[in-house]
Design a protein around this motif. Structure first.
Motif, PDB file in Angstrom:
ATOM      1  N   CYS A 116     -24.414  -5.229  -5.909  1.00  0.00           N
ATOM      2  CA  CYS A 116     -22.972  -5.325  -5.661  1.00  0.00           C
ATOM      3  C   CYS A 116     -22.331  -3.996  -6.025  1.00  0.00           C
ATOM      4  O   CYS A 116     -22.712  -3.363  -7.016  1.00  0.00           O
ATOM      5  CB  CYS A 116     -22.387  -6.453  -6.512  1.00  0.00           C
ATOM      6  N   TRP A 117     -21.351  -3.577  -5.232  1.00  0.00           N
ATOM      7  CA  TRP A 117     -20.608  -2.339  -5.511  1.00  0.00           C
ATOM      8  C   TRP A 117     -19.161  -2.720  -5.779  1.00  0.00           C
ATOM      9  O   TRP A 117     -18.488  -3.280  -4.917  1.00  0.00           O
ATOM     10  CB  TRP A 117     -20.716  -1.415  -4.293  1.00  0.00           C
ATOM     11  N   LEU A 118     -18.707  -2.448  -6.994  1.00  0.00           N
ATOM     12  CA  LEU A 118     -17.307  -2.716  -7.349  1.00  0.00           C
ATOM     13  C   LEU A 118     -16.594  -1.381  -7.571  1.00  0.00           C
ATOM     14  O   LEU A 118     -17.012  -0.581  -8.422  1.00  0.00           O
ATOM     15  CB  LEU A 118     -17.207  -3.522  -8.640  1.00  0.00           C
ATOM     16  N   ALA A 119     -15.534  -1.172  -6.816  1.00  0.00           N
ATOM     17  CA  ALA A 119     -14.770   0.074  -6.937  1.00  0.00           C
ATOM     18  C   ALA A 119     -13.337  -0.262  -7.323  1.00  0.00           C
ATOM     19  O   ALA A 119     -12.673  -1.035  -6.625  1.00  0.00           O
ATOM     20  CB  ALA A 119     -14.786   0.817  -5.598  1.00  0.00           C
ATOM     21  N   ASN A 120     -12.867   0.274  -8.433  1.00  0.00           N
ATOM     22  CA  ASN A 120     -11.489   0.051  -8.876  1.00  0.00           C
ATOM     23  C   ASN A 120     -10.811   1.416  -8.907  1.00  0.00           C
ATOM     24  O   ASN A 120     -10.911   2.151  -9.886  1.00  0.00           O
ATOM     25  CB  ASN A 120     -11.516  -0.599 -10.277  1.00  0.00           C
ATOM     26  N   GLU A 121     -10.174   1.760  -7.813  1.00  0.00           N
ATOM     27  CA  GLU A 121      -9.695   3.129  -7.619  1.00  0.00           C
ATOM     28  C   GLU A 121      -8.313   3.129  -6.966  1.00  0.00           C
ATOM     29  O   GLU A 121      -7.893   2.122  -6.386  1.00  0.00           O
ATOM     30  CB  GLU A 121     -10.670   3.898  -6.708  1.00  0.00           C
ATOM     31  N   ALA A 122      -7.644   4.263  -7.028  1.00  0.00           N
ATOM     32  CA  ALA A 122      -6.369   4.403  -6.330  1.00  0.00           C
ATOM     33  C   ALA A 122      -6.584   4.160  -4.834  1.00  0.00           C
ATOM     34  O   ALA A 122      -7.636   4.517  -4.294  1.00  0.00           O
ATOM     35  CB  ALA A 122      -5.807   5.802  -6.557  1.00  0.00           C
ATOM     36  N   PRO A 123      -5.595   3.548  -4.158  1.00  0.00           N
ATOM     37  CA  PRO A 123      -5.767   3.295  -2.728  1.00  0.00           C
ATOM     38  C   PRO A 123      -5.973   4.590  -1.962  1.00  0.00           C
ATOM     39  O   PRO A 123      -5.363   5.607  -2.281  1.00  0.00           O
ATOM     40  CB  PRO A 123      -4.453   2.606  -2.327  1.00  0.00           C
ATOM     41  N   GLY A 124      -6.848   4.522  -0.971  1.00  0.00           N
ATOM     42  CA  GLY A 124      -7.111   5.706  -0.159  1.00  0.00           C
ATOM     43  C   GLY A 124      -8.275   6.528  -0.668  1.00  0.00           C
ATOM     44  O   GLY A 124      -8.817   7.352   0.047  1.00  0.00           O
ATOM     45  N   VAL A 125      -8.673   6.303  -1.907  1.00  0.00           N
ATOM     46  CA  VAL A 125      -9.829   7.023  -2.436  1.00  0.00           C
ATOM     47  C   VAL A 125     -11.078   6.578  -1.667  1.00  0.00           C
ATOM     48  O   VAL A 125     -11.959   7.379  -1.377  1.00  0.00           O
ATOM     49  CB  VAL A 125      -9.956   6.775  -3.959  1.00  0.00           C
ATOM     50  N   LEU A 126     -11.107   5.298  -1.313  1.00  0.00           N
ATOM     51  CA  LEU A 126     -12.125   4.817  -0.367  1.00  0.00           C
ATOM     52  C   LEU A 126     -11.426   4.581   0.963  1.00  0.00           C
ATOM     53  O   LEU A 126     -10.300   4.059   0.983  1.00  0.00           O
ATOM     54  CB  LEU A 126     -12.730   3.487  -0.843  1.00  0.00           C
ATOM     55  N   PRO A 127     -12.044   4.943   2.087  1.00  0.00           N
ATOM     56  CA  PRO A 127     -11.347   4.791   3.370  1.00  0.00           C
ATOM     57  C   PRO A 127     -10.910   3.347   3.635  1.00  0.00           C
ATOM     58  O   PRO A 127      -9.860   3.111   4.232  1.00  0.00           O
ATOM     59  CB  PRO A 127     -12.396   5.249   4.400  1.00  0.00           C
ATOM     60  N   GLN A 128     -11.662   2.385   3.113  1.00  0.00           N
ATOM     61  CA  GLN A 128     -11.347   0.973   3.359  1.00  0.00           C
ATOM     62  C   GLN A 128     -10.056   0.530   2.674  1.00  0.00           C
ATOM     63  O   GLN A 128      -9.538  -0.558   2.957  1.00  0.00           O
ATOM     64  CB  GLN A 128     -12.489   0.067   2.878  1.00  0.00           C
ATOM     65  N   THR A 129      -9.543   1.331   1.753  1.00  0.00           N
ATOM     66  CA  THR A 129      -8.341   0.905   1.031  1.00  0.00           C
ATOM     67  C   THR A 129      -7.107   1.730   1.408  1.00  0.00           C
ATOM     68  O   THR A 129      -6.027   1.529   0.865  1.00  0.00           O
ATOM     69  CB  THR A 129      -8.563   1.011  -0.498  1.00  0.00           C
ATOM     70  N   ALA A 130      -7.270   2.657   2.354  1.00  0.00           N
ATOM     71  CA  ALA A 130      -6.182   3.592   2.683  1.00  0.00           C
ATOM     72  C   ALA A 130      -4.932   2.859   3.173  1.00  0.00           C
ATOM     73  O   ALA A 130      -3.805   3.239   2.838  1.00  0.00           O
ATOM     74  CB  ALA A 130      -6.655   4.587   3.730  1.00  0.00           C
ATOM     75  N   SER A 131      -5.098   1.776   3.924  1.00  0.00           N
ATOM     76  CA  SER A 131      -3.936   1.092   4.498  1.00  0.00           C
ATOM     77  C   SER A 131      -3.132   0.344   3.427  1.00  0.00           C
ATOM     78  O   SER A 131      -2.043  -0.157   3.707  1.00  0.00           O
ATOM     79  CB  SER A 131      -4.393   0.118   5.580  1.00  0.00           C
ATOM     80  N   LEU A 132      -3.651   0.269   2.208  1.00  0.00           N
ATOM     81  CA  LEU A 132      -2.982  -0.523   1.170  1.00  0.00           C
ATOM     82  C   LEU A 132      -2.110   0.330   0.246  1.00  0.00           C
ATOM     83  O   LEU A 132      -1.548  -0.176  -0.719  1.00  0.00           O
ATOM     84  CB  LEU A 132      -4.034  -1.268   0.325  1.00  0.00           C
ATOM     85  N   THR A 133      -1.985   1.624   0.570  1.00  0.00           N
ATOM     86  CA  THR A 133      -1.309   2.539  -0.357  1.00  0.00           C
ATOM     87  C   THR A 133       0.098   2.072  -0.715  1.00  0.00           C
ATOM     88  O   THR A 133       0.458   2.003  -1.891  1.00  0.00           O
ATOM     89  CB  THR A 133      -1.252   3.956   0.253  1.00  0.00           C
ATOM     90  N   ALA A 134       0.897   1.739   0.288  1.00  0.00           N
ATOM     91  CA  ALA A 134       2.285   1.349  -0.001  1.00  0.00           C
ATOM     92  C   ALA A 134       2.321   0.037  -0.787  1.00  0.00           C
ATOM     93  O   ALA A 134       3.017  -0.085  -1.794  1.00  0.00           O
ATOM     94  CB  ALA A 134       3.062   1.220   1.304  1.00  0.00           C
ATOM     95  N   ALA A 135       1.545  -0.927  -0.337  1.00  0.00           N
ATOM     96  CA  ALA A 135       1.574  -2.247  -0.985  1.00  0.00           C
ATOM     97  C   ALA A 135       1.048  -2.185  -2.414  1.00  0.00           C
ATOM     98  O   ALA A 135       1.449  -2.972  -3.272  1.00  0.00           O
ATOM     99  CB  ALA A 135       0.751  -3.238  -0.164  1.00  0.00           C
ATOM    100  N   ALA A 136       0.172  -1.254  -2.680  1.00  0.00           N
ATOM    101  CA  ALA A 136      -0.430  -1.197  -4.019  1.00  0.00           C
ATOM    102  C   ALA A 136       0.596  -0.803  -5.081  1.00  0.00           C
ATOM    103  O   ALA A 136       0.443  -1.142  -6.249  1.00  0.00           O
ATOM    104  CB  ALA A 136      -1.591  -0.214  -4.034  1.00  0.00           C
ATOM    105  N   GLN A 137       1.669  -0.126  -4.658  1.00  0.00           N
ATOM    106  CA  GLN A 137       2.728   0.283  -5.596  1.00  0.00           C
ATOM    107  C   GLN A 137       2.159   0.949  -6.841  1.00  0.00           C
ATOM    108  O   GLN A 137       2.396   0.513  -7.956  1.00  0.00           O
ATOM    109  CB  GLN A 137       3.581  -0.930  -5.982  1.00  0.00           C
ATOM    110  N   ARG A 138       1.396   1.954  -6.596  1.00  0.00           N
ATOM    111  CA  ARG A 138       0.811   2.785  -7.658  1.00  0.00           C
ATOM    112  C   ARG A 138      -0.158   2.043  -8.556  1.00  0.00           C
ATOM    113  O   ARG A 138      -0.427   2.459  -9.666  1.00  0.00           O
ATOM    114  CB  ARG A 138       1.920   3.477  -8.455  1.00  0.00           C
ATOM    115  N   ARG A 139      -0.671   0.912  -8.063  1.00  0.00           N
ATOM    116  CA  ARG A 139      -1.772   0.260  -8.782  1.00  0.00           C
ATOM    117  C   ARG A 139      -3.089   0.695  -8.144  1.00  0.00           C
ATOM    118  O   ARG A 139      -3.114   1.317  -7.093  1.00  0.00           O
ATOM    119  CB  ARG A 139      -1.634  -1.268  -8.698  1.00  0.00           C
ATOM    120  N   PHE A 140      -4.202   0.328  -8.753  1.00  0.00           N
ATOM    121  CA  PHE A 140      -5.501   0.545  -8.148  1.00  0.00           C
ATOM    122  C   PHE A 140      -5.793  -0.589  -7.164  1.00  0.00           C
ATOM    123  O   PHE A 140      -5.143  -1.630  -7.180  1.00  0.00           O
ATOM    124  CB  PHE A 140      -6.598   0.544  -9.220  1.00  0.00           C
ATOM    125  N   VAL A 141      -6.810  -0.355  -6.334  1.00  0.00           N
ATOM    126  CA  VAL A 141      -7.322  -1.425  -5.478  1.00  0.00           C
ATOM    127  C   VAL A 141      -8.761  -1.698  -5.900  1.00  0.00           C
ATOM    128  O   VAL A 141      -9.572  -0.769  -6.005  1.00  0.00           O
ATOM    129  CB  VAL A 141      -7.281  -1.031  -3.986  1.00  0.00           C
TER     130      VAL A 141
END
Ligand SMILES: C[S@@+](CC[C@H](N)C(=O)[O-])C[C@H]1O[C@@H](n2cnc3c(N)ncnc32)[C@H](O)[C@@H]1O
Length: 329
Positions: free
Chosen positions: A281-306
């Motif tokens: 299993c790969w668990l990534a807890n990073e700022a949005p956009g650090v992984l391409p799969q999380t880039a679309s969540l940047t605004a919704a994340a409100q400066r949290r990690f994804v």
């Protein structure tokens, strides 16, 4: 991220001012005043500009002054200290880096870890002193609309939850744990621990208490930490994990420090591990956009990690593990 790197055209003064406005306001008035002071001080910004860009970062300067025993509660005294001891400050900033190690981030990892086939072999890349390698040694208090959910035994980590997180009834069964870091901190070394303590902002007394508890947990069972680069060395360490465990490769607040090719090489290494017969299993807890799969969540994340499990975003998580918003899947 204002926390670590300037963008083109952004001056050091801009960096400190934005850091004061965006990160420190309402959280650390003490540091906010210092960073505003730095931003308005042309001569000091010019001195900071003699350092390599990543070494000019506000958190590094602030931690260095505390580490060297300087005053952080008065801008004039802070400025005077920098004027008198600049060479020592600059040498410390060149030598050290912001390796904040936040054990409370285990609150974000716990539901995902507990849902995996047990026992687990935990491999953390960018582990710093390895303080996130002990998710099984804490008690957790999750609060939300449902009231309160408690699990585990040990010092307490609390976390505010929204969304349908499947909160576990037991902590994971960890059979093996190891970390990898470019520059590991030895939790047995008092000086390394003093550096970690210097990285905590003055008003953050709860965070400081958690750090102390985490150091005690790790000192009681010092984790194996290898020096290495996550882009090249994860497979070597993974090969030592027992095969009858679920291998969990995880990282929190790390990949932002790694360039694009390095992230790509790491993702390829993880994919190679996933292609073996072992459950991985790969668990990534990073700022949005650090992984391409999380880039679309940047605004919704409100400066949290994804938090992403096997590349799929599953939650927004507070930067220091204080909150968890589970995503509808
Ligand atoms: C901000 S700290 C986070 C530590 C820990 N993961 C946590 O969440 O508390 C980032 C860590 O990543 C490490 N790091 C950065 N780039 C790395 C790389 N390419 N390979 C291994 N470790 C790296 C740093 O040395 C540092 O200890």
């Amino acid at each position: 991220m204002t926390g670590w790197r300037t963008s083109p055209g952004r001056t050091t003064a801009d960096w400190y001012r934005e850091f004061a406005e965006r990160e420190l306001a309402g959280v650390s008035p003490t540091y906010e005043a210092l960073c505003r002071g730095v931003a308005d001080d042309e001569a000091l910004c010019a001195r900071l500009d003699t350092l390599p860009e990543p070494k000019r970062q506000p958190n590094l300067l602030l931690a260095t002054v505390r580490y060297l025993g300087g005053p952080v509660d008065s801008w004039p005294q802070f400025r005077e200290f920098l004027a008198e001891r600049w060479d020592e400050v600059a040498a410390t900033m060149r030598e050290r880096s912001t390796q904040t190690n936040e054990a409370r981030r285990c609150t974000a990892l716990l539901p995902a870890l507990a849902a995996l086939p047990q026992p687990l072999a935990l491999l953390e890349v960018g582990t710093s002193a390895g303080l996130c390698l002990f998710p099984d040694r804490w008690s957790y208090r999750y609060t939300g609309d449902f009231g309160e959910h408690r699990v585990g035994a040990g010092p307490e980590l609390s976390c505010a939850v929204t969304g349908a997180a499947a909160l576990p009834d037991r902590v994971p069964d960890v059979a093996w744990r190891a970390g990898l870091d470019l520059d590991p901190l030895d939790v047995a070394d008092d000086d390394a621990v003093r550096w970690l303590e210097s990285l905590v902002w003055p008003e953050e007394t709860e965070r400081f208490g958690i750090l102390r508890a985490a150091v005690a947990i790790a000192r009681a069972d010092p984790p194996r930490i290898d020096r290495g680069n996550l882009s090249a060395d994860v497979a070597t360490l993974a090969a030592e994990a027992p095969w009858d465990c679920t291998l969990v490769v995880f990282h929190t607040a790390v990949l932002a420090y790694v360039d694009g090719p390095g992230r790509h090489a790491f993702a390829e290494s993880v994919a190679a591990l996933e292609s073996t017969a072992r459950t991985t299993c790969w668990l990534a807890n990073e700022a949005p956009g650090v992984l391409p799969q999380t880039a679309s969540l940047t605004a919704a994340a409100q400066r949290r990690f994804v938090l992403a499990r096997d590349r799929v975003p599953i939650a927004y998580t507070g930067g220091h593990g204080d909150s968890l918003e589970w995503l509808a899947s």
